[in-house]
Design an enzyme around this catalytic site. Structure first.
Site, PDB file in Angstrom:
ATOM      1  CB  ALA A 111      -0.922  -0.006   1.221  1.00 44.57           C
ATOM      2  NE  ARG A 113      -3.454   6.198 -14.401  1.00 38.27           N
ATOM      3  CZ  ARG A 113      -3.816   4.971 -14.757  1.00 38.27           C
ATOM      4  NH1 ARG A 113      -2.980   3.953 -14.530  1.00 38.27           N
ATOM      5  NH2 ARG A 113      -4.979   4.745 -15.314  1.00 38.27           N
ATOM      6  CG  ASP A 146      -3.684  -0.710  -6.205  1.00 40.30           C
ATOM      7  OD1 ASP A 146      -3.532  -1.956  -6.105  1.00 40.30           O
ATOM      8  OD2 ASP A 146      -2.982  -0.018  -6.963  1.00 40.30           O
ATOM      9  N   GLY A 192       0.751  -8.198 -18.152  1.00 38.03           N
ATOM     10  CA  GLY A 192       1.778  -9.227 -18.216  1.00 38.03           C
ATOM     11  C   GLY A 192       1.152 -10.581 -18.513  1.00 38.03           C
TER      12      GLY A 192
END
Length: 464
Positions: free
Chosen positions: A12, A18, A109, A147
């Site tokens: 965290a 953003r 998140d 990925g």
């Protein structure tokens, strides 16, 4: 195997640039609580032996939100592998050779992963043929720049390749890395210490340990989850998308419990809402944190409720606002454009129209007339209003707290009450009516004369 210890590392420390916010990213809310709180409550269902939350420097709010769990500060943000390595200092008994322990690494998140998914990972890891290292993967509609998870012919994870480094063949793989992993504690610790940061970003990439483990011949596997579950939140747009997903889950759960949502899409719920059965919720109702709703309650349209307990058979709204500390007893009614705060309405009590009831105790079957206000604040302190059972408060009454109205008493409409009213008494507090015959006509004539005089003066100025 069931005796193995479990540690959870929650990453965290991200700055969340953003999000364009002063608030740390993981503290942004979904359905009444922060993303970090969602993640922690999910893994707490596993009853882990240790939870360590890795936070960034100067993040006291995140540290507070992580309590009571252990916090480790990542002073230098050098990637996910580095963040996990920083957490090892708080994991005595999980990293040394011979320790019977597992380590689960998750992100603060990624708030939508269900507890059942974590439980599935733990069960797979602790099965008789459980792999040494296990990753969470998903198959998105559009693999985009995720990925890719490379599997060998036996279904083992041969490695995880970032999109930028992937060949055309690897880009065609539809199994993508969610970044979450579970493995044997000593093995995870050993492999992470082998990471280096010889790359363009100068970071230690956590997924690389799958390549190391596979090269050693260790059993490495993947558990799949839905794309929805592993949704990460890095922007306001993604936060809104996650909110929509979570709200739909909560709506479905509520309806499965016996709640009627007339327009589910316009009903907003919180994760901690407690529902009874045969509840009817009309369109455009917002339910915030800390709400309990018993059987046979009706919430009418456009009502806003938070921090309130509503007993069986109560009717709320439309356009009602119940603020924290509100308790509505059985059969109580709170009608249109009524606001309550830190107030108790007894059984069958009614506040039907255009009233503010704050710091008050309303007795059973009392009736509060339209426009009634409890004047609970004197600019310095809050004071309480107590209204007895079956009392009647006439419309447009101001109750200046602290004040008490006895059971069965009647307060006349338009009263401003500053003193106690005894049981079964009638109280009327109004100014004396003064009437002057013909006064209205005289007033209008005088005002018209003044107006005419001003008009004449203005016209004279224009001609001049």
């Amino acid at each position: 195997m069931s005796a193995r210890k479990l540690a959870v590392i929650v990453l965290a420390a991200g700055q969340g640039t953003r999000m364009k916010s002063k608030l740390p990213k993981v503290l942004h809310g979904l359905a009444g609580k922060s993303m970090l709180a969602h993640v922690l409550s999910g893994v707490e269902q596993l009853s882990p032996d240790q939870v360590v939350v890795v936070v960034g420097p100067d993040a006291p709010a995140v540290e507070k939100a992580a309590a009571p769990h252990r916090v480790v500060v990542q002073h230098d943000r050098l990637g996910t592998g580095h963040a996990v390595r920083e957490a090892f200092s708080a994991l005595a008994g999980f990293c040394d050779a011979g320790d019977q322990a597992d380590i689960l690494v998750i992100f603060g998140d990624t708030p939508l992963i269900r507890s059942a998914t974590f439980e599935k990972m733990v069960a797979r890891r602790r099965a008789a043929d459980g792999p040494v290292l296990l990753g969470l993967a998903f198959r998105p509609k559009d693999a985009g720049r995720y990925g890719r998870v490379r599997l060998d012919a036996q279904g083992r994870v041969a490695g995880i390749v970032e999109f930028a480094d992937a060949s055309d063949a690897e880009k065609a793989i539809d199994l993508c890395n969610a970044g979450i992993l579970l493995g044997d504690g000593p093995t995870v610790c050993r492999l992470i210490h082998q990471l280096d940061n010889n790359n363009a970003q100068g970071e230690y990439y956590l997924p690389v340990i799958f390549d190391f483990a596979y090269a050693e011949g260790l059993d490495t596997r993947a558990v799949e989850a839905s794309e929805e579950e592993v949704m990460g939140v890095n922007s306001r747009q993604e936060l809104a998308a996650a909110e929509q997903v979570l709200q739909q889950r909560l709506r479905n759960e509520a309806m499965a419990q016996g709640v009627t949502l007339i327009d589910p899409a316009s009903t907003w719920l919180s994760t901690d809402t407690v529902f009874g059965r045969d509840i009817i919720i009309e369109p455009s109702v917002f339910i915030g944190p800390g709400v309990t709703i018993a059987d046979d309650v009706t919430l009418k349209a456009f009502s806003h409720i938070e921090g309130a307990n509503i007993a069986e058979g109560a009717v709320i709204g439309p356009y009602a606002r119940l603020r924290p500390g509100t308790e509505i007893k059985a059969g109580g009614k709170v009608g249109n454009f009524v606001e309550t705060k830190n107030a108790v309405l007894g059984e069958g009590a009614k506040v039907n129209h255009l009233s503010y009831i704050g710091d008050a105790e309303i007795g059973a079957r009392a009736n509060i007339g339209a426009g009634t206000i409890t004047c609970n604040y004197d600019g310095y302190n809050k004071w309480k209003t107590v209204i007895g059972e079956e009392a009647f408060i006439g419309s447009n009454t101001a109750l200046v707290a602290p004040v008490t109205v006895g059971a069965g008493a009647i307060v006349g409409a338009g009263s401003t009450l500053t003193k106690a009213v005894e049981k079964d008494a009638i109280a009327v507090v109004r100014g004396r009516l003064v009437e002057k015959a013909g006064g209205g006509a005289s007033f209008r004539a005088g005002r018209q004369k003044i107006k005419d005089q001003k008009t004449a003066e203005q016209n004279a100025e224009k001609k001049g």
